[in-house]
Scaffold this active site. Structure first.
Site, PDB file in Angstrom:
ATOM      1  N   HIS A  57       2.577  31.279   4.860  1.00  0.00           N
ATOM      2  CA  HIS A  57       1.429  30.446   4.484  1.00  0.00           C
ATOM      3  C   HIS A  57       0.424  31.235   3.647  1.00  0.00           C
ATOM      4  CE1 HIS A  57       3.047  27.717   7.414  1.00  0.00           C
ATOM      5  NE2 HIS A  57       2.865  28.561   8.396  1.00  0.00           N
ATOM      6  N   HIS A 219       4.955  23.543   8.023  1.00  0.00           N
ATOM      7  CA  HIS A 219       6.285  24.127   8.187  1.00  0.00           C
ATOM      8  C   HIS A 219       7.359  23.146   7.754  1.00  0.00           C
ATOM      9  CE1 HIS A 219       3.542  25.589  11.340  1.00  0.00           C
ATOM     10  NE2 HIS A 219       3.935  26.745  10.891  1.00  0.00           N
TER      11      HIS A 219
END
Lengths: 357, 357
Positions: A57, A219
């Site tokens: 991320h 995700h």
């Protein structure tokens, strides 16, 4: 799978090595266990704000370590929660005596592991507090989450609470502020393409050439719905409307009671947004969407908010909480009061966010 | 084709609208013809540095408009040169009496159109000078270029010369500095995937699932060679070696002679890098490659340079000169002397680069 990586087992380690050699003035990296902390940690007398979560991320979280933001960050493997010992060792490394505030995105693994780490740190006499970030209005309960997922608001809370810690807020004040800022934030994301986790070697999900997924998680967890590709304006309108009409949301969070040395459950209900509210508007790339497209989206966000009587106080536009190379974007609106704006504007010096220095 | 856009004809306009509404404190946008200029333009008594080129490389150039960097930027359609009237109107809007320095990436369309614009501005009594950026060691002559293409060094020169203009350098001093900084810079790029120009609707080129292209141009122009996917370390080693062993390069550039009001040709030869040289190292994402992968690359760049006796003075890591959503990266090494480092460190306040303010 084509990625700029070497051995699969070294992906996270080598990214951290790059950060360490690129930014020795800002941060230092520990490898066993893995965490990133401020170059000058521990900072005596100041609360240390830490966070962590699966890698993939970036720049969140390690790229937000530095003066005025995070004191430390714990990167798990890609899309995998870090372990309690990472968080515990990180907490010990950054505690300057004023305690450690853990900002925890609401994913079950992160929550459980940060709880264990908090208990370990408490047993060592470190003052700890832990605040949950759960701002994703798209879905309640998801693949890795009970309740709402923690997404874009995390970046904003890290900046705001990091500035508060720098300004000398004590641990309870930092926790109160983080709780408030989380309750002030609402987000929603969408995906144009999937991403590929290195260890998996193939896309996380299949998305046909003419479809997008609304409400995607960071995700690649399922969102609300799949739909045919639409215009930027249609997509933006749908997402902003969903965010600003989101009803009051009640969550039960577990927070650490330092006096009792135990977890207590708190029921917290936020307020829906209302015309007149002023926002920090955050338009985020999931990684593969170019910043130019984000500006087209931002333009429409601004139009809609103005039409509906909201104000924009500040903005952040770019790839800050990403999902590897996934194409798509997320929109976060965070209600801003005078305290939050002052802290937002305060100097920050990290690889991912820098101003005032 | 899935992109966050509306009508094809509005892509660039709506991106500019987003920038205008997001950053009114930094810049303003003119739509007929299209250019971006500093919010406070013209700045009296200071040289105005402008650049421009096809859109699709954001944040370059419009995202680098602001205090300490560009006074103006002219965006063409995606991967299409801007027109002379854009550059001419931009030059008029930003000239504060000290003249306009045009930084021109070496693509035939850009070069010709900036030449016309320079002549028009000169005819209006504006002092103009124009410096070519041609730093790509991968290929000599390419799809849109005679000689070397202008790539990553452009970003660094815009920062360095923008700071010089802010510091009060006169037009000749700015031009001398830009010429020097370009000759100090060498770059090379590679692609993992193609990108899709909105108006074309399909990928610019086909790249098999197991192949990469070394030496790619920022519009997807052919590079040196295609090869099977390799490790990040292998790719980085190949590119860095090519950059640091690049021989002296001689180019013939056309520069404006203000006294004669005509173009003069100059032959310029740079020096190869030599151990002991100190660099600004720029590891750039072509757009779709996540910053975490860039750090793995940066780590290897740093290792190689240290082994070979070079020093890294500063670095820049992220998506700054992109090719829409293309996955891949480029590496730029720019030899840094005391003057360049001082200007690099000077405050800058643009949407794409910000520090010191």
């Amino acid at each position: 799978m084509k990625k700029l990586i070497n051995a699969l087992d070294d992906v996270v380690k080598e990214q951290l090595e790059g950060m360490a050699v690129a930014h020795p003035d800002l941060l230092k990296v520990n490898y066993e266990p893995k965490y990133v902390c401020r170059a000058d940690a521990p900072v005596a007398g100041k609360v240390a704000v830490i966070s962590g979560g699966g890698s993939g991320h970036e720049p969140m979280h390690g790229g937000f370590v530095g003066m005025g933001m995070l004191a430390g960050a714990c990167p798990g493997e890609v899309f995998t929660s870090p372990t309690p010992d990472q968080m515990y060792e990180c907490a010990k490394a950054v505690d300057g005596g004023a305690g450690v505030l853990m900002l925890v995105k609401n994913y079950t693994g992160d929550v459980l592991n940060f709880e264990t780490a908090a208990e370990l740190a408490h047993a060592d006499g470190i003052k700890v507090q832990s605040i949950l970030i759960d701002d994703d209005v798209a879905v309640k309960d998801s693949l890795y989450t009970a309740g709402r997922r923690g997404v874009g608001t995390t970046v904003l809370v890290e900046k705001i609470v990091g500035a508060a810690a720098e300004a000398g807020y004590d641990l309870d004040q930092c926790a109160d502020l983080a709780r408030k800022a989380n309750m002030y934030g609402r987000s929603m994301g969408m995906a144009i393409t999937s991403c590929t986790v290195p260890a998996a070697g193939k896309p996380t999900f299949d998305l046909p050439d003419n479809e997008i997924e609304i409400g995607i998680g960071i995700h690649g967890e399922p969102g609300q719905k799949r739909m045919p590709m639409a215009s930027a304006d249609e997509i933006t309108t749908m997402m902003v409307n969903e965010i600003i009409t989101d009803a009051a949301y009640t969550r039960v969070v577990r927070e650490w009671d330092r006096e009792e040395g135990t977890w207590i459950e708190k029921q917290l209900t936020d307020k829906p947004f209302a015309p007149g509210d002023e926002f920090i508007v955050f338009v985020n790339s999931m990684g593969g969407t170019p910043v130019a497209e984000l500006y087209a989206v931002y333009r429409k966000v601004a139009q809609i908010l103005e039409e509906k009587g909201y104000k924009i106080a500040r903005n952040l536009i770019g790839p800050y909480i990403t999902s590897l190379e996934m194409q798509g974007m997320s929109i976060t609106l965070l209600k801003a009061d005078e305290e939050i704006l002052k802290l937002w504007d305060a100097p920050v010096n990290t690889p991912g966010l820098r101003w005032g220095v």
